[in-house]
Scaffold this active site. Structure first.
Site, PDB file in Angstrom:
ATOM      1  N   HIS A 166       4.162  -7.222  -5.775  1.00  0.00           N
ATOM      2  CA  HIS A 166       3.384  -8.421  -4.858  1.00  0.00           C
ATOM      3  C   HIS A 166       2.923  -9.316  -5.681  1.00  0.00           C
ATOM      4  O   HIS A 166       2.551 -10.457  -5.168  1.00  0.00           O
ATOM      5  CB  HIS A 166       2.659  -7.664  -4.091  1.00  0.00           C
TER       6      HIS A 166
ATOM      7  N   CYS B 282       2.528  -4.974 -10.267  1.00  0.00           N
ATOM      8  CA  CYS B 282       2.955  -4.557  -8.914  1.00  0.00           C
ATOM      9  C   CYS B 282       3.606  -5.900  -8.578  1.00  0.00           C
ATOM     10  O   CYS B 282       3.416  -6.914  -8.955  1.00  0.00           O
ATOM     11  CB  CYS B 282       1.606  -4.537  -8.143  1.00  0.00           C
TER      12      CYS B 282
ATOM     13  N   CYS C 275       9.570  -2.034  -7.253  1.00  0.00           N
ATOM     14  CA  CYS C 275       8.466  -1.530  -6.535  1.00  0.00           C
ATOM     15  C   CYS C 275       7.655  -0.400  -7.824  1.00  0.00           C
ATOM     16  O   CYS C 275       8.475   0.556  -8.184  1.00  0.00           O
ATOM     17  CB  CYS C 275       8.404  -0.806  -5.444  1.00  0.00           C
TER      18      CYS C 275
ATOM     19  N   ASP D 177      11.411  -2.250  -1.854  1.00  0.00           N
ATOM     20  CA  ASP D 177       9.901  -2.267  -2.012  1.00  0.00           C
ATOM     21  C   ASP D 177       9.431  -1.696  -0.891  1.00  0.00           C
ATOM     22  O   ASP D 177       9.575  -1.636   0.309  1.00  0.00           O
ATOM     23  CB  ASP D 177       9.409  -3.477  -2.482  1.00  0.00           C
ATOM     24  N   SER D 178       7.932  -1.552  -1.109  1.00  0.00           N
ATOM     25  CA  SER D 178       7.045  -0.955   0.211  1.00  0.00           C
ATOM     26  C   SER D 178       7.095  -2.249   1.110  1.00  0.00           C
ATOM     27  O   SER D 178       6.669  -1.881   2.347  1.00  0.00           O
ATOM     28  CB  SER D 178       5.853  -0.675  -0.279  1.00  0.00           C
TER      29      SER D 178
HETATM   30  N1  DGL Z   1       5.080  -3.900  -4.697  1.00  0.00           N
HETATM   31  C1  DGL Z   1       4.564  -2.454  -4.952  1.00  0.00           C
HETATM   32  C2  DGL Z   1       4.212  -2.267  -6.546  1.00  0.00           C
HETATM   33  O1  DGL Z   1       5.138  -2.705  -7.149  1.00  0.00           O
HETATM   34  C3  DGL Z   1       3.280  -2.434  -3.950  1.00  0.00           C
HETATM   35  C4  DGL Z   1       3.053  -1.117  -3.913  1.00  0.00           C
HETATM   36  C5  DGL Z   1       2.228  -0.783  -2.551  1.00  0.00           C
HETATM   37  O2  DGL Z   1       2.837  -0.968  -1.394  1.00  0.00           O
HETATM   38  O3  DGL Z   1       0.866  -0.706  -2.692  1.00  0.00           O
HETATM   39  O4  DGL Z   1       3.862  -1.328  -6.998  1.00  0.00           O
END
Ligand code: DGL
Length: 269
Positions: free
Chosen positions: A192, A190, A80, A17-18
């Protein structure tokens, strides 16, 4: 000497993920596949992805999946939604191992809503992507889809601030208008956002369905590994490794809070 298939079945599964958001997917993968060796990468040095140009996200995701390939991974999980939305086709074209990807749970939301109005909480990039438009076109014709970008929320989770004076007002700003417009189902688009579930539920009120597709991703990964004869045959519990492209000392406390264990986060080579 071990047969080639045994060696491959012990190979790691790369999950990325990011940032820390993908841990919400990793925990479901860990539950569904207890014997697998998991290698998690948080691209914290380049996060968040949500407002970045598509090319930036494509370059980063290719670098990370390339790292998994170099580590001998047998499969990868894009934990992500933003990375899936922008880069999944290019990644699948470039790498030959199975790549399982998360995307907003529009279909289940359409099946579950009673009011006919669903809210999608996601990043700007996810909601602007062709992949998302296709999802809505395919499944959303009989419902009203309220797409809500949520700038700032990813950063709150990255700081480990899951509630409190700087997070709750942001959640309220994004969630309350959806409920006021009649949404009875919210999609966490998302990875997060599952870590904000308690706050989101509080703001949305009881009786609102909140959907997180992480379990479905873990199930799909299990199905793909089985179909390719890649499931680990080991009876011992698998290992978890955590890496970041950011500063390990900075992200480690948040990793430990969200993973609820005293893990060590190492730098991405
Ligand atoms: N967890 C990422 C997602 O599912 C976050 C994206 C981000 O870094 O803005 O979209």
């Amino acid at each position: 000497m071990l047969p080639a298939s045994t060696v491959m079945n012990d190979a790691v599964i790369g999950v990325f993920d990011s940032g820390v958001g993908g841990l919400s997917v990793l925990r479901e993968v860990r539950k569904a596949l207890p014997a697998e060796n998991l290698l998690y990468v948080a691209d914290s040095g380049f996060a968040p992805y949500g407002d970045r140009p598509a090319q930036y996200i494509q370059d980063r995701t290719e670098a990370i999946v390339g790292y998994f390939a170099g580590a001998g991974a047998k499969a990868a999980v894009i934990a992500c939604n933003t990375a899936t939305a922008v880069a999944v086709h290019a990644l699948r074209a470039r790498f030959s191992f199975p790549i399982v990807a998360i995307e907003p749970a529009v279909k289940p939301a359409v099946e579950i809503t009673r009011s006919g109005i669903i809210g999608i909480l996601a990043t700007k990039q996810t909601l602007a992507s062709d992949n998302f438009s296709r999802l809505v076109e395919k499944y959303g014709h009989n419902v009203r889809v309220l797409a809500q970008p949520c700038p700032g929320l990813v950063e709150q989770v990255e700081k480990g601030e899951l509630d409190g004076p700087s997070t709750r007002p942001l959640v309220t700003r994004y969630v309350a208008p959806l409920i006021a417009q009649g949404a009875d189902t919210l999609v966490l688009g998302c990875t997060h956002f599952p870590f904000l579930r308690a706050t989101i539920t509080d703001v949305a009120g009881t009786g609102v369905f909140i959907l997180d597709p992480a379990i479905a991703v873990a199930r799909e990964l299990h199905r793909r590994l089985k179909a390719c004869d890649l499931l680990s045959s080991d009876e011992r519990p698998g290992t978890d490794q955590f890496r970041t492209s950011g500063e390990p000392e900075t992200v480690q406390p948040v990793f430990r809070k969200l993973w609820a264990a005293n893990i060590e986060v190492r730098p991405l080579p």
